[in-house]
Write an enzyme that holds these catalytic residues in place. Structure first.
Site, PDB file in Angstrom:
ATOM      1  CG  ASP A 166     -31.622 -27.960 -10.393  1.00 37.20           C
ATOM      2  OD1 ASP A 166     -32.702 -27.482 -10.036  1.00 37.20           O
ATOM      3  OD2 ASP A 166     -31.141 -27.786 -11.533  1.00 37.20           O
ATOM      4  CD  GLU A 207     -36.321 -30.055 -10.123  1.00 41.14           C
ATOM      5  OE1 GLU A 207     -37.201 -29.295 -10.517  1.00 41.14           O
ATOM      6  OE2 GLU A 207     -35.141 -29.985 -10.527  1.00 41.14           O
TER       7      GLU A 207
END
Ligand code: GLC
Length: 525
Positions: free
Chosen positions: A218, A273
Protein backbone atom coordinates in the site's frame (compact mmCIF):
# COMPACT_ATOMS: atom_id res chain seq x y z
CA UNK A 1 19.57 -12.20 5.06
CA UNK A 2 17.02 -14.79 6.11
CA UNK A 3 17.52 -18.44 5.27
CA UNK A 4 15.75 -19.86 2.30
CA UNK A 5 12.47 -21.20 3.64
CA UNK A 6 10.65 -23.97 1.84
CA UNK A 7 6.92 -23.35 1.69
CA UNK A 8 4.49 -25.74 0.09
CA UNK A 9 2.70 -23.75 -2.56
CA UNK A 10 1.64 -23.67 -6.16
CA UNK A 11 5.06 -24.61 -7.41
CA UNK A 12 8.59 -23.44 -7.14
CA UNK A 13 10.11 -20.86 -9.40
CA UNK A 14 9.80 -21.57 -13.11
CA UNK A 15 12.32 -23.58 -15.09
CA UNK A 16 15.51 -21.88 -16.19
CA UNK A 17 14.88 -19.53 -19.09
CA UNK A 18 11.11 -19.22 -18.46
CA UNK A 19 9.87 -15.83 -17.30
CA UNK A 20 9.12 -15.63 -13.57
CA UNK A 21 5.53 -16.54 -12.71
CA UNK A 22 4.50 -12.98 -11.91
CA UNK A 23 5.37 -11.79 -15.41
CA UNK A 24 2.97 -14.14 -17.16
CA UNK A 25 0.34 -14.28 -14.40
CA UNK A 26 -3.05 -12.59 -14.34
CA UNK A 27 -3.94 -11.33 -10.86
CA UNK A 28 -7.54 -11.05 -9.61
CA UNK A 29 -8.24 -8.48 -6.87
CA UNK A 30 -10.84 -9.44 -4.28
CA UNK A 31 -12.31 -6.79 -1.99
CA UNK A 32 -13.37 -9.20 0.74
CA UNK A 33 -16.30 -7.22 2.18
CA UNK A 34 -18.05 -7.36 -1.18
CA UNK A 35 -17.15 -10.74 -2.59
CA UNK A 36 -19.11 -13.46 -0.79
CA UNK A 37 -20.64 -13.83 2.68
CA UNK A 38 -20.98 -17.14 4.49
CA UNK A 39 -21.73 -15.81 7.99
CA UNK A 40 -24.91 -14.08 6.79
CA UNK A 41 -24.18 -10.65 8.26
CA UNK A 42 -24.15 -8.86 4.88
CA UNK A 43 -20.38 -8.42 4.92
CA UNK A 44 -18.22 -10.70 2.80
CA UNK A 45 -15.84 -13.00 4.69
CA UNK A 46 -13.03 -15.50 4.17
CA UNK A 47 -15.29 -18.55 4.42
CA UNK A 48 -17.56 -17.06 1.76
CA UNK A 49 -14.56 -16.44 -0.43
CA UNK A 50 -13.36 -20.03 0.10
CA UNK A 51 -16.74 -21.25 -1.18
CA UNK A 52 -16.27 -19.21 -4.35
CA UNK A 53 -12.67 -20.22 -5.10
CA UNK A 54 -13.84 -22.58 -7.89
CA UNK A 55 -15.40 -19.55 -9.61
CA UNK A 56 -12.09 -17.68 -9.49
CA UNK A 57 -10.16 -20.72 -10.71
CA UNK A 58 -12.64 -21.28 -13.58
CA UNK A 59 -12.13 -17.71 -14.74
CA UNK A 60 -8.58 -18.65 -15.69
CA UNK A 61 -6.53 -16.26 -13.54
CA UNK A 62 -3.31 -17.27 -11.80
CA UNK A 63 -3.19 -15.32 -8.57
CA UNK A 64 -5.40 -13.44 -6.13
CA UNK A 65 -4.71 -10.16 -4.37
CA UNK A 66 -6.86 -10.00 -1.28
CA UNK A 67 -7.50 -6.49 0.07
CA UNK A 68 -6.75 -6.19 3.83
CA UNK A 69 -8.36 -8.66 6.23
CA UNK A 70 -6.18 -7.86 9.25
CA UNK A 71 -7.59 -6.69 12.57
CA UNK A 72 -8.79 -3.16 12.10
CA UNK A 73 -11.18 -0.59 13.58
CA UNK A 74 -12.21 -0.09 9.91
CA UNK A 75 -11.90 3.70 9.80
CA UNK A 76 -10.54 3.12 6.25
CA UNK A 77 -12.13 -0.31 5.74
CA UNK A 78 -9.08 -2.32 6.73
CA UNK A 79 -6.35 0.04 5.53
CA UNK A 80 -6.01 1.03 9.20
CA UNK A 81 -4.46 -2.05 10.79
CA UNK A 82 -4.38 -2.68 14.54
CA UNK A 83 -2.77 -6.15 14.33
CA UNK A 84 -0.86 -7.20 11.21
CA UNK A 85 -0.63 -10.84 12.29
CA UNK A 86 -4.29 -11.64 12.88
CA UNK A 87 -7.55 -11.65 10.93
CA UNK A 88 -10.36 -9.28 11.84
CA UNK A 89 -13.31 -11.22 13.34
CA UNK A 90 -15.54 -9.59 10.72
CA UNK A 91 -13.75 -11.70 8.09
CA UNK A 92 -13.10 -14.85 10.17
CA UNK A 93 -10.05 -16.29 11.87
CA UNK A 94 -6.42 -16.98 11.15
CA UNK A 95 -7.44 -20.60 10.57
CA UNK A 96 -9.89 -19.40 7.87
CA UNK A 97 -7.07 -17.53 6.17
CA UNK A 98 -4.83 -20.62 6.34
CA UNK A 99 -7.67 -22.59 4.75
CA UNK A 100 -8.00 -19.98 2.03
CA UNK A 101 -4.27 -20.09 1.25
CA UNK A 102 -4.40 -23.90 1.11
CA UNK A 103 -7.58 -23.85 -0.98
CA UNK A 104 -6.12 -21.33 -3.41
CA UNK A 105 -3.00 -23.43 -3.83
CA UNK A 106 -5.07 -26.56 -4.47
CA UNK A 107 -6.77 -24.64 -7.28
CA UNK A 108 -3.39 -23.63 -8.68
CA UNK A 109 -3.86 -20.03 -7.54
CA UNK A 110 -1.28 -17.96 -5.67
CA UNK A 111 -2.49 -15.66 -2.91
CA UNK A 112 -1.14 -12.15 -2.22
CA UNK A 113 -2.07 -10.18 0.87
CA UNK A 114 -2.45 -6.40 1.00
CA UNK A 115 0.23 -5.07 3.33
CA UNK A 116 -0.19 -1.55 4.68
CA UNK A 117 3.28 -0.42 5.81
CA UNK A 118 3.04 3.38 5.67
CA UNK A 119 0.63 3.73 8.58
CA UNK A 120 -1.06 1.73 11.30
CA UNK A 121 -4.38 2.28 13.01
CA UNK A 122 -4.33 4.79 15.85
CA UNK A 123 -5.46 1.83 17.99
CA UNK A 124 -2.44 -0.30 17.14
CA UNK A 125 -0.53 -1.09 20.38
CA UNK A 126 2.58 0.48 18.81
CA UNK A 127 0.80 3.81 18.44
CA UNK A 128 -0.92 3.58 21.83
CA UNK A 129 2.51 3.24 23.38
CA UNK A 130 4.02 5.91 21.14
CA UNK A 131 1.45 8.50 22.10
CA UNK A 132 1.60 7.67 25.84
CA UNK A 133 4.50 10.03 26.56
CA UNK A 134 7.30 11.93 24.88
CA UNK A 135 9.74 9.47 26.44
CA UNK A 136 7.84 6.32 25.41
CA UNK A 137 10.04 3.56 23.99
CA UNK A 138 8.11 3.64 20.72
CA UNK A 139 7.75 7.45 20.54
CA UNK A 140 10.02 7.59 17.48
CA UNK A 141 8.22 4.77 15.67
CA UNK A 142 5.87 7.48 14.42
CA UNK A 143 6.45 11.01 13.18
CA UNK A 144 5.97 13.44 16.11
CA UNK A 145 6.85 17.12 15.86
CA UNK A 146 6.40 20.24 17.96
CA UNK A 147 3.91 22.86 16.81
CA UNK A 148 5.26 25.97 15.12
CA UNK A 149 5.71 29.00 17.38
CA UNK A 150 2.15 30.12 16.59
CA UNK A 151 0.80 26.70 17.54
CA UNK A 152 0.10 25.61 13.95
CA UNK A 153 1.12 22.24 12.42
CA UNK A 154 4.80 21.63 11.65
CA UNK A 155 4.38 21.97 7.87
CA UNK A 156 1.78 22.51 5.13
CA UNK A 157 1.08 18.87 4.25
CA UNK A 158 -2.56 17.97 3.79
CA UNK A 159 -4.30 14.65 4.44
CA UNK A 160 -5.96 12.45 1.83
CA UNK A 161 -9.78 12.32 1.85
CA UNK A 162 -9.90 15.67 3.67
CA UNK A 163 -9.05 18.40 1.17
CA UNK A 164 -7.50 21.37 2.89
CA UNK A 165 -7.14 19.59 6.24
CA UNK A 166 -3.65 19.28 7.70
CA UNK A 167 -1.92 15.89 7.68
CA UNK A 168 -1.16 16.56 11.36
CA UNK A 169 -3.21 16.07 14.50
CA UNK A 170 -2.27 17.57 17.85
CA UNK A 171 -2.09 15.14 20.75
CA UNK A 172 -3.05 17.42 23.65
CA UNK A 173 -1.57 15.25 26.40
CA UNK A 174 2.00 15.43 25.03
CA UNK A 175 1.65 18.74 23.17
CA UNK A 176 3.02 17.42 19.86
CA UNK A 177 1.51 16.77 16.44
CA UNK A 178 1.63 13.37 14.74
CA UNK A 179 1.72 12.92 10.98
CA UNK A 180 -1.05 11.09 9.11
CA UNK A 181 -0.92 11.17 5.31
CA UNK A 182 -4.47 9.77 5.39
CA UNK A 183 -7.07 9.91 8.16
CA UNK A 184 -6.16 10.97 11.73
CA UNK A 185 -6.92 7.32 12.58
CA UNK A 186 -3.97 6.30 10.34
CA UNK A 187 -0.74 7.65 11.88
CA UNK A 188 2.34 7.33 9.61
CA UNK A 189 5.14 5.07 10.79
CA UNK A 190 8.70 6.38 10.63
CA UNK A 191 10.48 3.99 8.28
CA UNK A 192 13.84 5.66 8.93
CA UNK A 193 13.72 3.94 12.35
CA UNK A 194 15.45 0.52 12.15
CA UNK A 195 13.11 -0.87 14.83
CA UNK A 196 10.11 -0.08 12.62
CA UNK A 197 11.74 -1.76 9.66
CA UNK A 198 12.55 -4.84 11.73
CA UNK A 199 9.03 -5.08 13.16
CA UNK A 200 7.49 -4.77 9.73
CA UNK A 201 9.90 -7.32 8.27
CA UNK A 202 8.73 -9.70 11.01
CA UNK A 203 5.18 -9.25 9.73
CA UNK A 204 6.23 -10.32 6.24
CA UNK A 205 8.06 -13.37 7.61
CA UNK A 206 4.94 -14.31 9.61
CA UNK A 207 2.81 -14.50 6.47
CA UNK A 208 5.43 -15.89 4.10
CA UNK A 209 6.03 -18.77 6.48
CA UNK A 210 2.28 -19.49 6.36
CA UNK A 211 2.59 -19.92 2.60
CA UNK A 212 1.39 -16.55 1.32
CA UNK A 213 2.77 -15.82 -2.16
CA UNK A 214 3.53 -12.14 -1.78
CA UNK A 215 2.09 -8.73 -1.07
CA UNK A 216 0.55 -5.72 -2.66
CA UNK A 217 2.34 -2.86 -0.87
CA UNK A 218 0.00 0.00 0.00
CA UNK A 219 1.13 3.57 -0.89
CA UNK A 220 4.71 2.46 -1.38
CA UNK A 221 5.86 5.91 -2.48
CA UNK A 222 5.07 7.34 0.96
CA UNK A 223 7.58 5.18 2.86
CA UNK A 224 10.70 7.27 2.27
CA UNK A 225 10.16 10.75 3.66
CA UNK A 226 12.47 13.72 3.65
CA UNK A 227 13.65 13.83 7.31
CA UNK A 228 13.50 17.63 7.23
CA UNK A 229 9.74 17.40 6.51
CA UNK A 230 9.87 20.54 4.36
CA UNK A 231 6.79 22.39 3.22
CA UNK A 232 5.43 20.90 0.04
CA UNK A 233 6.06 23.23 -2.88
CA UNK A 234 3.11 23.15 -5.27
CA UNK A 235 5.02 21.41 -8.05
CA UNK A 236 5.91 18.43 -5.90
CA UNK A 237 2.36 17.65 -4.91
CA UNK A 238 1.53 14.61 -6.96
CA UNK A 239 -1.55 13.42 -5.20
CA UNK A 240 -2.66 15.40 -2.22
CA UNK A 241 -2.40 12.39 0.03
CA UNK A 242 1.35 12.11 -0.03
CA UNK A 243 3.21 15.28 0.46
CA UNK A 244 6.66 14.15 -0.58
CA UNK A 245 6.85 11.43 -3.17
CA UNK A 246 9.95 9.74 -4.30
CA UNK A 247 12.51 10.56 -1.66
CA UNK A 248 15.92 8.84 -2.06
CA UNK A 249 15.49 7.14 1.31
CA UNK A 250 12.85 4.93 -0.37
CA UNK A 251 15.42 2.90 -2.33
CA UNK A 252 17.11 1.13 0.61
CA UNK A 253 13.68 0.39 2.12
CA UNK A 254 12.58 -1.33 -1.08
CA UNK A 255 15.89 -3.16 -1.41
CA UNK A 256 15.45 -4.54 2.12
CA UNK A 257 11.97 -5.80 1.32
CA UNK A 258 13.14 -7.42 -1.90
CA UNK A 259 16.03 -9.20 -0.14
CA UNK A 260 13.59 -10.49 2.44
CA UNK A 261 11.13 -12.05 -0.01
CA UNK A 262 13.93 -13.36 -2.24
CA UNK A 263 14.99 -15.49 0.73
CA UNK A 264 11.94 -17.69 0.19
CA UNK A 265 12.09 -20.54 -2.29
CA UNK A 266 8.44 -20.29 -3.33
CA UNK A 267 9.21 -17.06 -5.22
CA UNK A 268 6.94 -14.57 -3.45
CA UNK A 269 6.19 -11.37 -5.31
CA UNK A 270 5.85 -7.73 -4.26
CA UNK A 271 3.73 -5.27 -6.21
CA UNK A 272 3.91 -1.66 -5.08
CA UNK A 273 1.08 0.83 -5.20
CA UNK A 274 2.82 3.92 -6.56
CA UNK A 275 1.42 7.30 -7.55
CA UNK A 276 4.01 9.34 -9.38
CA UNK A 277 3.76 11.93 -12.07
CA UNK A 278 7.23 11.81 -13.60
CA UNK A 279 7.27 8.69 -15.80
CA UNK A 280 11.03 8.16 -15.47
CA UNK A 281 10.59 7.66 -11.73
CA UNK A 282 8.52 4.50 -12.14
CA UNK A 283 11.55 2.36 -12.90
CA UNK A 284 12.97 3.15 -9.45
CA UNK A 285 10.13 1.16 -7.95
CA UNK A 286 10.29 -2.03 -9.96
CA UNK A 287 13.21 -4.17 -11.04
CA UNK A 288 16.04 -5.95 -9.27
CA UNK A 289 16.60 -4.42 -5.85
CA UNK A 290 13.06 -3.01 -5.72
CA UNK A 291 9.55 -4.42 -6.13
CA UNK A 292 8.95 -7.07 -8.76
CA UNK A 293 6.09 -4.94 -10.08
CA UNK A 294 4.72 -1.46 -9.48
CA UNK A 295 1.30 -0.15 -10.44
CA UNK A 296 1.50 2.81 -12.75
CA UNK A 297 -1.83 4.10 -11.53
CA UNK A 298 -1.99 7.54 -13.14
CA UNK A 299 -0.90 5.90 -16.40
CA UNK A 300 -3.20 2.93 -16.51
CA UNK A 301 -6.28 3.96 -14.54
CA UNK A 302 -6.61 7.42 -15.99
CA UNK A 303 -6.11 6.79 -19.70
CA UNK A 304 -9.31 7.87 -21.49
CA UNK A 305 -11.21 5.92 -24.16
CA UNK A 306 -9.03 7.03 -27.05
CA UNK A 307 -6.83 5.02 -29.44
CA UNK A 308 -4.00 7.55 -29.51
CA UNK A 309 -3.97 7.89 -25.73
CA UNK A 310 -3.60 4.10 -25.31
CA UNK A 311 -1.00 3.89 -28.09
CA UNK A 312 1.20 6.60 -26.60
CA UNK A 313 0.72 5.27 -23.08
CA UNK A 314 1.85 1.82 -24.18
CA UNK A 315 4.86 3.19 -26.05
CA UNK A 316 5.84 5.37 -23.08
CA UNK A 317 5.58 2.42 -20.70
CA UNK A 318 7.74 0.28 -22.94
CA UNK A 319 10.35 3.02 -23.10
CA UNK A 320 10.35 4.10 -19.50
CA UNK A 321 10.92 0.79 -17.86
CA UNK A 322 14.45 -0.44 -17.68
CA UNK A 323 15.39 -3.71 -19.30
CA UNK A 324 14.56 -5.69 -16.16
CA UNK A 325 11.36 -3.97 -15.15
CA UNK A 326 7.98 -5.25 -16.25
CA UNK A 327 4.77 -3.24 -16.75
CA UNK A 328 1.43 -3.72 -15.00
CA UNK A 329 -2.04 -3.15 -16.42
CA UNK A 330 -5.09 -2.21 -14.40
CA UNK A 331 -8.44 -0.78 -15.46
CA UNK A 332 -10.32 -0.83 -12.15
CA UNK A 333 -9.72 -1.20 -8.43
CA UNK A 334 -11.38 -0.42 -5.10
CA UNK A 335 -10.31 3.24 -5.12
CA UNK A 336 -11.50 4.47 -8.51
CA UNK A 337 -14.80 4.41 -10.43
CA UNK A 338 -15.01 1.15 -12.40
CA UNK A 339 -13.95 1.40 -16.07
CA UNK A 340 -17.45 0.30 -17.13
CA UNK A 341 -18.62 3.51 -15.47
CA UNK A 342 -15.71 5.66 -16.68
CA UNK A 343 -15.82 4.52 -20.31
CA UNK A 344 -19.59 4.87 -20.40
CA UNK A 345 -20.82 1.63 -22.00
CA UNK A 346 -20.71 -2.13 -21.67
CA UNK A 347 -19.38 -2.39 -25.24
CA UNK A 348 -16.36 -0.29 -24.38
CA UNK A 349 -15.74 -2.12 -21.12
CA UNK A 350 -15.76 -5.37 -23.08
CA UNK A 351 -13.32 -4.05 -25.69
CA UNK A 352 -11.09 -2.71 -22.91
CA UNK A 353 -10.53 -6.29 -21.74
CA UNK A 354 -8.44 -6.80 -24.90
CA UNK A 355 -6.23 -3.89 -23.81
CA UNK A 356 -5.89 -5.36 -20.32
CA UNK A 357 -5.14 -8.91 -21.44
CA UNK A 358 -3.42 -8.24 -24.77
CA UNK A 359 -0.92 -5.47 -24.03
CA UNK A 360 2.47 -6.30 -22.51
CA UNK A 361 2.51 -6.49 -18.74
CA UNK A 362 0.95 -8.24 -15.79
CA UNK A 363 -2.82 -7.61 -15.76
CA UNK A 364 -4.71 -6.98 -12.53
CA UNK A 365 -8.47 -7.59 -12.75
CA UNK A 366 -10.79 -6.15 -10.13
CA UNK A 367 -13.50 -8.64 -9.09
CA UNK A 368 -16.74 -7.80 -10.87
CA UNK A 369 -15.21 -6.29 -13.97
CA UNK A 370 -15.61 -9.70 -15.64
CA UNK A 371 -19.36 -9.20 -15.08
CA UNK A 372 -19.29 -5.72 -16.58
CA UNK A 373 -20.40 -4.21 -13.27
CA UNK A 374 -20.99 -0.50 -13.02
CA UNK A 375 -20.50 1.51 -9.86
CA UNK A 376 -23.50 1.38 -7.56
CA UNK A 377 -25.48 4.54 -6.96
CA UNK A 378 -25.13 5.14 -3.22
CA UNK A 379 -27.90 7.18 -1.58
CA UNK A 380 -26.52 9.78 0.82
CA UNK A 381 -27.76 7.90 3.91
CA UNK A 382 -25.78 4.78 2.90
CA UNK A 383 -22.46 6.49 2.18
CA UNK A 384 -19.73 5.02 4.34
CA UNK A 385 -16.28 5.66 2.90
CA UNK A 386 -14.53 8.86 3.98
CA UNK A 387 -12.89 8.88 0.52
CA UNK A 388 -16.22 8.66 -1.38
CA UNK A 389 -15.28 5.32 -3.01
CA UNK A 390 -18.33 3.21 -2.07
CA UNK A 391 -19.69 2.97 -5.63
CA UNK A 392 -16.88 0.76 -6.95
CA UNK A 393 -16.97 -1.40 -3.81
CA UNK A 394 -20.55 -2.64 -4.26
CA UNK A 395 -21.19 -6.37 -3.65
CA UNK A 396 -20.98 -9.01 -6.38
CA UNK A 397 -24.34 -10.42 -7.49
CA UNK A 398 -24.05 -14.22 -7.61
CA UNK A 399 -27.51 -15.03 -8.97
CA UNK A 400 -30.80 -13.58 -10.12
CA UNK A 401 -32.82 -14.58 -7.03
CA UNK A 402 -33.78 -11.98 -4.38
CA UNK A 403 -30.61 -11.23 -2.41
CA UNK A 404 -28.40 -12.28 -5.34
CA UNK A 405 -26.70 -14.98 -3.28
CA UNK A 406 -26.37 -12.86 -0.11
CA UNK A 407 -28.42 -14.06 2.90
CA UNK A 408 -28.64 -10.60 4.46
CA UNK A 409 -28.80 -7.20 2.88
CA UNK A 410 -25.19 -6.39 2.00
CA UNK A 411 -23.28 -3.53 3.58
CA UNK A 412 -23.59 -1.51 0.34
CA UNK A 413 -26.31 -1.52 -2.35
CA UNK A 414 -25.85 -3.76 -5.41
CA UNK A 415 -24.65 -2.28 -8.68
CA UNK A 416 -27.27 -1.52 -11.37
CA UNK A 417 -28.93 -4.46 -13.17
CA UNK A 418 -27.58 -6.88 -10.55
CA UNK A 419 -29.82 -9.76 -11.68
CA UNK A 420 -28.98 -9.47 -15.35
CA UNK A 421 -25.28 -9.13 -14.59
CA UNK A 422 -25.16 -11.87 -11.97
CA UNK A 423 -22.72 -14.75 -12.27
CA UNK A 424 -25.48 -17.36 -12.70
CA UNK A 425 -27.19 -15.45 -15.53
CA UNK A 426 -23.93 -14.82 -17.34
CA UNK A 427 -22.70 -18.40 -16.99
CA UNK A 428 -25.77 -19.47 -18.95
CA UNK A 429 -25.27 -16.96 -21.77
CA UNK A 430 -22.50 -17.63 -24.31
CA UNK A 431 -22.57 -13.97 -25.38
CA UNK A 432 -22.04 -12.66 -21.83
CA UNK A 433 -19.15 -10.54 -20.63
CA UNK A 434 -18.17 -13.27 -18.18
CA UNK A 435 -17.78 -15.91 -20.86
CA UNK A 436 -15.92 -13.43 -23.05
CA UNK A 437 -13.43 -12.86 -20.21
CA UNK A 438 -13.02 -16.62 -19.83
CA UNK A 439 -12.35 -17.03 -23.56
CA UNK A 440 -9.88 -14.17 -23.54
CA UNK A 441 -8.06 -15.48 -20.48
CA UNK A 442 -7.86 -18.93 -22.08
CA UNK A 443 -6.47 -17.40 -25.29
CA UNK A 444 -3.85 -15.56 -23.25
CA UNK A 445 -2.91 -18.64 -21.28
CA UNK A 446 -2.42 -20.62 -24.50
CA UNK A 447 -0.18 -18.05 -26.15
CA UNK A 448 3.43 -17.31 -25.11
CA UNK A 449 3.25 -14.24 -27.37
CA UNK A 450 0.34 -12.75 -25.39
CA UNK A 451 1.88 -13.58 -22.02
CA UNK A 452 5.47 -12.65 -22.61
CA UNK A 453 6.01 -11.49 -26.18
CA UNK A 454 7.49 -8.34 -27.66
CA UNK A 455 5.16 -5.54 -28.58
CA UNK A 456 4.94 -3.71 -31.90
CA UNK A 457 2.44 -1.00 -32.78
CA UNK A 458 0.69 -1.61 -36.13
CA UNK A 459 -0.32 1.69 -37.57
CA UNK A 460 -3.79 0.37 -38.44
CA UNK A 461 -6.51 2.97 -39.09
CA UNK A 462 -7.68 6.19 -37.44
CA UNK A 463 -9.42 5.36 -34.18
CA UNK A 464 -8.02 1.82 -34.12
CA UNK A 465 -5.20 0.70 -31.85
CA UNK A 466 -3.69 -2.52 -33.20
CA UNK A 467 -0.51 -4.25 -32.14
CA UNK A 468 1.43 -7.42 -32.64
CA UNK A 469 2.90 -9.64 -29.92
CA UNK A 470 5.60 -12.15 -30.82
CA UNK A 471 7.47 -14.76 -28.78
CA UNK A 472 9.67 -17.20 -30.67
CA UNK A 473 7.44 -18.61 -33.39
CA UNK A 474 4.20 -17.62 -31.62
CA UNK A 475 2.41 -14.51 -32.92
CA UNK A 476 -0.82 -12.73 -32.09
CA UNK A 477 -2.38 -9.50 -33.31
CA UNK A 478 -4.82 -7.53 -31.14
CA UNK A 479 -6.99 -4.71 -32.46
CA UNK A 480 -9.38 -2.41 -30.63
CA UNK A 481 -11.71 -0.08 -32.52
CA UNK A 482 -12.22 2.97 -30.30
CA UNK A 483 -14.26 4.73 -33.00
CA UNK A 484 -18.03 4.91 -32.84
CA UNK A 485 -18.22 3.75 -36.48
CA UNK A 486 -16.94 0.65 -38.31
CA UNK A 487 -13.30 0.63 -39.45
CA UNK A 488 -11.30 -1.63 -41.76
CA UNK A 489 -7.70 -2.53 -41.07
CA UNK A 490 -5.22 -4.14 -43.47
CA UNK A 491 -2.91 -6.80 -42.07
CA UNK A 492 -0.08 -8.60 -43.82
CA UNK A 493 -0.98 -12.30 -44.13
CA UNK A 494 -4.12 -14.24 -43.20
CA UNK A 495 -5.49 -14.18 -39.67
CA UNK A 496 -8.22 -15.96 -37.72
CA UNK A 497 -10.16 -14.68 -34.73
CA UNK A 498 -9.00 -16.36 -31.52
CA UNK A 499 -11.30 -14.29 -29.27
CA UNK A 500 -13.47 -11.29 -30.05
CA UNK A 501 -15.92 -9.00 -28.31
CA UNK A 502 -18.57 -9.66 -30.95
CA UNK A 503 -18.17 -13.44 -31.36
CA UNK A 504 -18.72 -16.50 -29.26
CA UNK A 505 -16.85 -18.93 -31.53
CA UNK A 506 -13.13 -18.93 -32.26
CA UNK A 507 -11.63 -19.67 -35.63
CA UNK A 508 -13.45 -17.49 -38.19
CA UNK A 509 -11.26 -15.89 -40.87
CA UNK A 510 -10.67 -12.18 -40.13
CA UNK A 511 -11.64 -9.93 -43.03
CA UNK A 512 -10.22 -6.71 -41.59
CA UNK A 513 -13.58 -5.21 -40.61
CA UNK A 514 -14.21 -4.03 -37.07
CA UNK A 515 -17.58 -2.76 -35.87
CA UNK A 516 -17.73 0.24 -33.51
CA UNK A 517 -16.22 -0.78 -30.13
CA UNK A 518 -15.20 -4.17 -31.49
CA UNK A 519 -11.95 -5.75 -30.32
CA UNK A 520 -10.28 -8.96 -31.48
CA UNK A 521 -7.34 -11.20 -30.73
CA UNK A 522 -6.08 -12.82 -33.94
CA UNK A 523 -3.81 -15.76 -34.66
CA UNK A 524 -2.04 -16.47 -37.94
CA UNK A 525 -4.00 -18.71 -40.28
C1 GLC B 1 -4.31 2.93 -0.75
C2 GLC B 1 -5.52 2.03 -0.73
C3 GLC B 1 -6.69 2.82 -0.26
C4 GLC B 1 -6.42 3.34 1.12
C5 GLC B 1 -5.11 4.12 1.17
C6 GLC B 1 -4.65 4.33 2.57
O1 GLC B 1 -4.39 3.93 -1.70
O2 GLC B 1 -5.70 1.45 -1.99
O3 GLC B 1 -7.88 2.09 -0.30
O4 GLC B 1 -7.46 4.17 1.54
O5 GLC B 1 -4.07 3.44 0.52
O6 GLC B 1 -4.16 3.15 3.13
Amino acid sequence: MSPVVEVVGVGAATAKGDPPWWQSAVVYQVYPRSFADRSGDGIGDLAGFLDRLPYVAALGVDAIWLSPVFRSPMADFGYDVSDYCDVDPLFGTLADLDRLVGGAHRHGLRLLLDWVPNHTSDRHPWFLESRSSRRAAKRDWYVWRDPKADGSPPNNWTAAFRPGHPAWTLDPSTGQFYLHSFLPEQPDLDWSNPEVRAAMHDVLHFWLERGVDGFRVDVAHCLGKDPALPDDPEHLVVVPHCALNHHPSTAPILAGLRRLVDGYAHAPMLVGEVFLVAPHEMSDYSGPGAFHLAFDLPGSLHTPWDADAWRSRTAATAERLGRDAWPTLVLSNHDTPRHRTRFGSEARARAAAVLLLGLPGTPFLYAGEELGLEDAAIPPERRLDPGGRDGCRAPLPWNDAPGHGWDAEPWLPFPPEAGRRSVARQEADPGSMLLFYRRLLAARRASPALRAGDWRDLDAAPGVFAWERRHGGDRRVCAVNFASAPRTIALVGDWRVEAGTHRTQAGAAFDGRLAADEAVVLRPD
